[in-house]
Design a protein around this motif. Structure first.
Motif, PDB file in Angstrom:
ATOM      1  N   LEU A 187       0.828  -1.211   0.000  1.00 35.71           N
ATOM      2  CA  LEU A 187       0.000   0.000   0.000  1.00 35.71           C
ATOM      3  C   LEU A 187       0.858   1.255   0.000  1.00 35.71           C
ATOM      4  CD1 LEU A 187      -3.060  -0.043   2.393  1.00 35.71           C
ATOM      5  CD2 LEU A 187      -3.006   0.119  -0.083  1.00 35.71           C
ATOM      6  N   LYS A 188       2.110   1.100   0.403  1.00 37.34           N
ATOM      7  CA  LYS A 188       3.006   2.270   0.452  1.00 37.34           C
ATOM      8  C   LYS A 188       3.128   2.920  -0.915  1.00 37.34           C
ATOM      9  CE  LYS A 188       5.867   1.564   4.478  1.00 37.34           C
ATOM     10  NZ  LYS A 188       7.056   0.866   4.957  1.00 37.34           N
ATOM     11  N   ALA A 189       2.950   2.110  -1.965  1.00 30.10           N
ATOM     12  CA  ALA A 189       3.041   2.655  -3.325  1.00 30.10           C
ATOM     13  C   ALA A 189       1.957   3.703  -3.564  1.00 30.10           C
ATOM     14  CB  ALA A 189       2.927   1.527  -4.338  1.00 30.10           C
ATOM     15  N   LEU A 190       0.847   3.579  -2.823  1.00 31.07           N
ATOM     16  CA  LEU A 190      -0.269   4.528  -3.014  1.00 31.07           C
ATOM     17  C   LEU A 190      -0.149   5.738  -2.095  1.00 31.07           C
ATOM     18  CD1 LEU A 190      -3.317   2.079  -3.222  1.00 31.07           C
ATOM     19  CD2 LEU A 190      -2.089   3.157  -5.110  1.00 31.07           C
ATOM     20  N   LYS A 191       0.642   5.585  -1.044  1.00 32.03           N
ATOM     21  CA  LYS A 191       0.734   6.641  -0.026  1.00 32.03           C
ATOM     22  C   LYS A 191       1.287   7.923  -0.652  1.00 32.03           C
ATOM     23  CE  LYS A 191       1.223   7.418   4.619  1.00 32.03           C
ATOM     24  NZ  LYS A 191       0.292   7.258   5.675  1.00 32.03           N
ATOM     25  N   GLY A 192       0.599   9.026  -0.386  1.00 34.77           N
ATOM     26  CA  GLY A 192       1.054  10.314  -0.926  1.00 34.77           C
ATOM     27  C   GLY A 192       0.504  10.597  -2.313  1.00 34.77           C
ATOM     28  N   ARG A 193      -0.092   9.573  -2.947  1.00 27.41           N
ATOM     29  CA  ARG A 193      -0.673   9.770  -4.293  1.00 27.41           C
ATOM     30  C   ARG A 193      -2.180   9.952  -4.210  1.00 27.41           C
ATOM     31  NH1 ARG A 193       0.606   4.732  -7.291  1.00 27.41           N
ATOM     32  NH2 ARG A 193      -1.000   5.589  -8.640  1.00 27.41           N
ATOM     33  N   ILE A 194      -2.767   9.325  -3.219  1.00 26.22           N
ATOM     34  CA  ILE A 194      -4.226   9.357  -3.065  1.00 26.22           C
ATOM     35  C   ILE A 194      -4.503   9.247  -1.559  1.00 26.22           C
ATOM     36  CG2 ILE A 194      -4.302   6.832  -3.523  1.00 26.22           C
ATOM     37  CD1 ILE A 194      -7.119   7.253  -4.697  1.00 26.22           C
ATOM     38  N   PRO A 195      -5.422  10.050  -1.015  1.00 26.95           N
ATOM     39  CA  PRO A 195      -5.695   9.933   0.419  1.00 26.95           C
ATOM     40  C   PRO A 195      -6.220   8.545   0.789  1.00 26.95           C
ATOM     41  CG  PRO A 195      -6.597  11.989  -0.442  1.00 26.95           C
ATOM     42  CD  PRO A 195      -6.183  11.169  -1.632  1.00 26.95           C
TER      43      PRO A 195
END
Ligand code: ATP
Length: 228
Positions: A15-23
């Protein structure tokens, strides 16, 4: 009883891949607190919803990926003729022997997490403004907090939870109380909340709080966009 089979859950750090890209919003609350009512409206407002309960149901339905492990661990009598988990029988077993709840969760939780991550990646690609992870045992799991940007807790007094669940699921007070006893306390849950959604009034009052939460996450999103 056979030993708990080993399997290979998805790495939660995916999930870290999504962190900072989408709330990434976590939504939790005790049984019957109103999580579904909240996630339904957030979904209508456009959010991508990943619901652990829906996933838990799917993996224990006929042909679900948890079925072979449950059968191996608990025995064929816990699988009904359609190939699905016999929920009534499992509920009765856990009511009688509460420690077995952990044995079942040891099988289901990694699979639920794996499927949640899969759905999250798909919804992010579908351009949802933000993702909502509906996780009844978010506080208890201890492993989601660091990955989420915001935790919203749906809250109401335990007496209201008990009444709602007895009515909705045709369960006895003792059965609902035993489920509550296995969950984090109201105090523990509230101590980790960034936002508390009070659900001890009518649904109109709850809707106002949900709209406020939606606004807050949309503002967080525009800050994310301007800082990237
Ligand atoms: P669970 O943990 O069991 O999945 P939940 O937290 O998702 O439950 P809901 O299913 O949203 O809770 O609500 C529990 C029951 O209470 C439902 O039947 C729902 O319609 C009802 N309910 C929720 N909020 C309210 C409210 N403010 N007023 C009246 N009924 C409500």
């Amino acid at each position: 009883m056979a030993s708990v089979p080993q399997h290979h859950p998805a790495d939660p750090t995916d999930l870290k891949a999504l962190k900072g890209r989408i709330p990434l919003l976590g939504l939790t609350g005790g049984i019957g607190s109103g999580k579904t009512a909240v996630s339904d409206l957030l979904g209508q407002l456009g959010a991508g919803i990943i619901d652990s309960d829906v996933i838990a149901h799917a993996i224990t339905a006929s042909g679900g990926i948890a079925i072979p492990m449950i059968q191996e661990q608990f025995g064929a009598e816990f699988i009904d003729p359609s190939g699905a988990l016999n929920r009534g029988k499992m509920r009765a077993l856990i009511f009688e022997k509460p420690a077995l709840r952990k044995t079942l969760e040891h099988i289901t939780h990694p699979l639920i997490r794996q499927e949640s991550i899969k759905q999250a990646i798909k919804l992010a690609k579908a351009d949802k403004p933000y993702l909502v992870f509906v996780i009844p045992l978010l506080i208890e799991s201890g492993s989601w907090q660091g990955l989420l940007d915001h935790i919203a807790v749906v809250d109401c007094p335990e007496s209201i939870q008990i009444e709602r669940v007895m009515q909705r699921n045709q369960l006895t007070r003792a059965e609902v109380e035993s489920i509550l006893a296995a969950q984090a306390s109201r105090k523990e849950r509230l101590s980790q909340a960034n936002t508390i959604l009070h659900n001890d009034g009518d649904l109109m009052e709850l809707n106002t709080e949900i709209h406020n939460l939606h606004q807050k996450i949309m503002e967080f999103k525009s800050n994310l966009a301007s800082s990237s």
